[in-house]
Design a protein around this motif. Structure first.
Motif, PDB file in Angstrom:
ATOM      1  N   ALA A  22      32.352  33.212  36.044  1.00 37.94           N
ATOM      2  CA  ALA A  22      34.101  32.739  37.188  1.00 37.94           C
ATOM      3  C   ALA A  22      34.175  31.674  36.658  1.00 37.94           C
ATOM      4  N   GLY A  36      36.426  34.557  41.398  1.00 35.30           N
ATOM      5  CA  GLY A  36      35.547  35.388  40.228  1.00 35.30           C
ATOM      6  C   GLY A  36      36.061  36.717  40.640  1.00 35.30           C
ATOM      7  N   ARG A  37      35.015  38.404  40.629  1.00 37.03           N
ATOM      8  CA  ARG A  37      34.816  38.887  41.209  1.00 37.03           C
ATOM      9  C   ARG A  37      33.634  39.734  41.018  1.00 37.03           C
ATOM     10  N   MET A  38      33.870  40.040  42.230  1.00 39.50           N
ATOM     11  CA  MET A  38      32.612  40.838  43.319  1.00 39.50           C
ATOM     12  C   MET A  38      32.801  41.879  43.413  1.00 39.50           C
ATOM     13  N   ARG A  39      31.756  42.414  43.331  1.00 35.00           N
ATOM     14  CA  ARG A  39      31.844  44.343  43.859  1.00 35.00           C
ATOM     15  C   ARG A  39      31.425  44.175  45.222  1.00 35.00           C
ATOM     16  N   THR A  43      33.844  48.998  44.421  1.00 32.61           N
ATOM     17  CA  THR A  43      35.302  47.986  44.080  1.00 32.61           C
ATOM     18  C   THR A  43      35.440  46.933  43.689  1.00 32.61           C
ATOM     19  N   PRO A  44      35.737  46.328  42.996  1.00 36.31           N
ATOM     20  CA  PRO A  44      35.791  44.940  42.777  1.00 36.31           C
ATOM     21  C   PRO A  44      37.087  44.018  42.976  1.00 36.31           C
ATOM     22  N   HIS A  45      36.555  43.256  43.525  1.00 39.62           N
ATOM     23  CA  HIS A  45      37.342  42.518  44.707  1.00 39.62           C
ATOM     24  C   HIS A  45      37.785  40.521  43.545  1.00 39.62           C
ATOM     25  N   TRP A  46      38.852  39.818  43.789  1.00 39.69           N
ATOM     26  CA  TRP A  46      39.073  38.359  43.683  1.00 39.69           C
ATOM     27  C   TRP A  46      38.258  37.854  44.793  1.00 39.69           C
ATOM     28  N   GLU A  60      38.530  36.664  50.139  1.00 37.48           N
ATOM     29  CA  GLU A  60      38.769  37.456  49.410  1.00 37.48           C
ATOM     30  C   GLU A  60      40.382  37.553  49.032  1.00 37.48           C
TER      31      GLU A  60
END
Length: 88
Positions: A22, A36-39, A43-46, A60
């Motif tokens: 991140a 960063g990205r979180m699943r 599905t990954p989301h910013w 998000e």
């Protein structure tokens, strides 16, 4: 990151990459803003994680401009002391 360093050298010198990958921006009042990205459901989301009066707030944002607004609001809160809970 290079263009950010030219446009805003004070911010460019503060950026770092955290252990998770991140982007981390340390805040002067303590804590940091992380982008960063979180699943979620596979599905990954910013996400943007920033300190708040209650601890930390995970947002998000749906678009790159929304990410920028959330981060700038956190930096503004760090500079002025106003609460992030007012940011939409």
């Amino acid at each position: 990151m290079r263009s950010c360093s030219r446009a805003r050298p004070e911010l460019g010198s503060r950026l770092a990459v955290g252990p998770s990958g991140a982007l981390v921006i340390p805040l002067r009042r303590g804590g940091s803003v992380e982008i960063g990205r979180m699943r979620r459901r596979g599905t990954p989301h910013w996400v943007v994680v920033a300190p708040s009066a209650a601890g930390a707030r995970v947002r998000e944002p749906a678009t790159p401009s929304a990410i920028v607004r959330v981060v700038l609001a956190a930096l503004d809160e760090d500079a002025t002391g106003r609460s992030l809970s007012a940011v939409r």
